[in-house]
Scaffold this motif. Structure first.
Motif, short mmCIF file in Angstrom:
data_model
loop_
_atom_site.label_atom_id
_atom_site.label_comp_id
_atom_site.label_asym_id
_atom_site.label_seq_id
_atom_site.Cartn_x
_atom_site.Cartn_y
_atom_site.Cartn_z
N MET A 1 17.39 -24.39 10.59
CA MET A 1 16.98 -23.29 9.74
C MET A 1 17.11 -22.00 10.52
O MET A 1 16.79 -21.94 11.70
N ASP A 2 17.56 -20.97 9.86
CA ASP A 2 17.67 -19.64 10.45
C ASP A 2 16.87 -18.65 9.62
O ASP A 2 16.77 -18.78 8.40
N LEU A 3 16.30 -17.66 10.30
CA LEU A 3 15.64 -16.55 9.62
C LEU A 3 16.66 -15.45 9.39
O LEU A 3 17.54 -15.24 10.21
N ILE A 4 16.50 -14.74 8.29
CA ILE A 4 17.31 -13.56 8.04
C ILE A 4 16.41 -12.36 8.34
O ILE A 4 15.38 -12.18 7.70
N ILE A 5 16.80 -11.59 9.35
CA ILE A 5 16.01 -10.45 9.81
C ILE A 5 16.82 -9.18 9.60
O ILE A 5 18.00 -9.13 9.94
N LEU A 6 16.18 -8.15 9.08
CA LEU A 6 16.81 -6.84 8.93
C LEU A 6 16.27 -5.94 10.03
O LEU A 6 15.08 -5.65 10.09
N GLN A 7 17.17 -5.51 10.92
CA GLN A 7 16.76 -4.65 12.03
C GLN A 7 17.82 -3.58 12.26
O GLN A 7 19.01 -3.90 12.39
N ASP A 8 17.41 -2.35 12.27
CA ASP A 8 18.30 -1.21 12.49
C ASP A 8 19.46 -1.20 11.51
O ASP A 8 20.60 -0.89 11.87
N GLY A 9 19.21 -1.57 10.26
CA GLY A 9 20.23 -1.53 9.23
C GLY A 9 21.20 -2.69 9.22
O GLY A 9 22.12 -2.73 8.42
N LEU A 10 21.00 -3.66 10.12
CA LEU A 10 21.88 -4.84 10.19
C LEU A 10 21.07 -6.11 9.96
O LEU A 10 19.94 -6.22 10.42
N LEU A 20 7.96 -23.75 17.41
CA LEU A 20 7.28 -22.97 16.38
C LEU A 20 6.71 -23.86 15.29
O LEU A 20 5.73 -23.50 14.64
N LEU A 21 7.27 -25.04 15.11
CA LEU A 21 6.88 -25.91 13.99
C LEU A 21 6.02 -27.10 14.40
O LEU A 21 5.75 -27.97 13.57
N VAL A 22 5.57 -27.14 15.64
CA VAL A 22 4.75 -28.26 16.12
C VAL A 22 3.48 -28.35 15.29
O VAL A 22 2.78 -27.37 15.07
N GLY A 23 3.19 -29.53 14.78
CA GLY A 23 1.98 -29.78 14.02
C GLY A 23 2.06 -29.38 12.55
O GLY A 23 1.08 -29.52 11.83
N GLU A 24 3.17 -28.88 12.10
CA GLU A 24 3.32 -28.45 10.71
C GLU A 24 4.02 -29.53 9.89
O GLU A 24 4.83 -30.28 10.40
N THR A 25 3.67 -29.59 8.61
CA THR A 25 4.37 -30.49 7.69
C THR A 25 4.84 -29.67 6.50
O THR A 25 4.18 -28.71 6.09
N TRP A 26 5.98 -30.04 5.95
CA TRP A 26 6.54 -29.32 4.81
C TRP A 26 7.34 -30.27 3.96
O TRP A 26 7.77 -31.33 4.40
N GLU A 27 7.53 -29.89 2.69
CA GLU A 27 8.26 -30.72 1.74
C GLU A 27 9.71 -30.29 1.58
O GLU A 27 10.58 -31.12 1.37
N ASP A 28 9.95 -29.00 1.62
CA ASP A 28 11.31 -28.50 1.40
C ASP A 28 11.53 -27.20 2.17
O ASP A 28 10.65 -26.74 2.90
N CYS A 29 12.68 -26.63 1.99
CA CYS A 29 13.05 -25.40 2.71
C CYS A 29 12.10 -24.24 2.38
O CYS A 29 11.77 -23.44 3.25
N PHE A 30 11.64 -24.15 1.14
CA PHE A 30 10.76 -23.06 0.75
C PHE A 30 9.42 -23.14 1.48
O PHE A 30 8.88 -22.13 1.93
N ASN A 34 7.94 -20.41 4.27
CA ASN A 34 6.61 -19.81 4.15
C ASN A 34 5.79 -20.02 5.41
O ASN A 34 5.06 -19.12 5.84
N ILE A 35 5.88 -21.20 6.00
CA ILE A 35 5.15 -21.48 7.24
C ILE A 35 5.60 -20.52 8.35
O ILE A 35 4.79 -19.92 9.04
N VAL A 36 6.90 -20.38 8.50
CA VAL A 36 7.44 -19.51 9.53
C VAL A 36 7.08 -18.06 9.26
O VAL A 36 6.68 -17.32 10.17
N ARG A 37 7.20 -17.63 8.02
CA ARG A 37 6.86 -16.25 7.65
C ARG A 37 5.41 -15.94 7.98
O ARG A 37 5.09 -14.89 8.54
#
Length: 64
Positions: A1-10, A20-30, A34-37
């Motif tokens: 998975m990749d984050l889309i970040i907007l920085q300095d117009g790019l 970053l995801l240690v101990g987290e559970t999720w069902e799908d990409c959404f 949300n967890i990462v956000r």
């Protein structure tokens, strides 16, 4: 998975690390996006955007 970040117009793709995801559970990409956000960004009501600590904007996620 990749984050889309907007920085300095790019847009940048930033890969998510397993640490970053240690101990987290999720069902799908959404759920995963949300967890990462919630861990990395704060919502700024004045500009109606999620902002990272370095001032970049959280735009979304891409699941592979």
């Amino acid at each position: 998975m990749d984050l889309i970040i907007l920085q300095d117009g790019l847009y940048h793709l930033v890969p998510i690390t397993a640490e970053l995801l240690v101990g987290e559970t999720w069902e799908d990409c959404f759920d995963l996006c949300n967890i990462v956000r919630k861990k990395l960004a704060l919502y700024n009501e004045e500009i109606n955007k999620y902002v990272l600590k370095d001032g970049a904007f959280f735009f979304g996620c891409i699941c592979k």
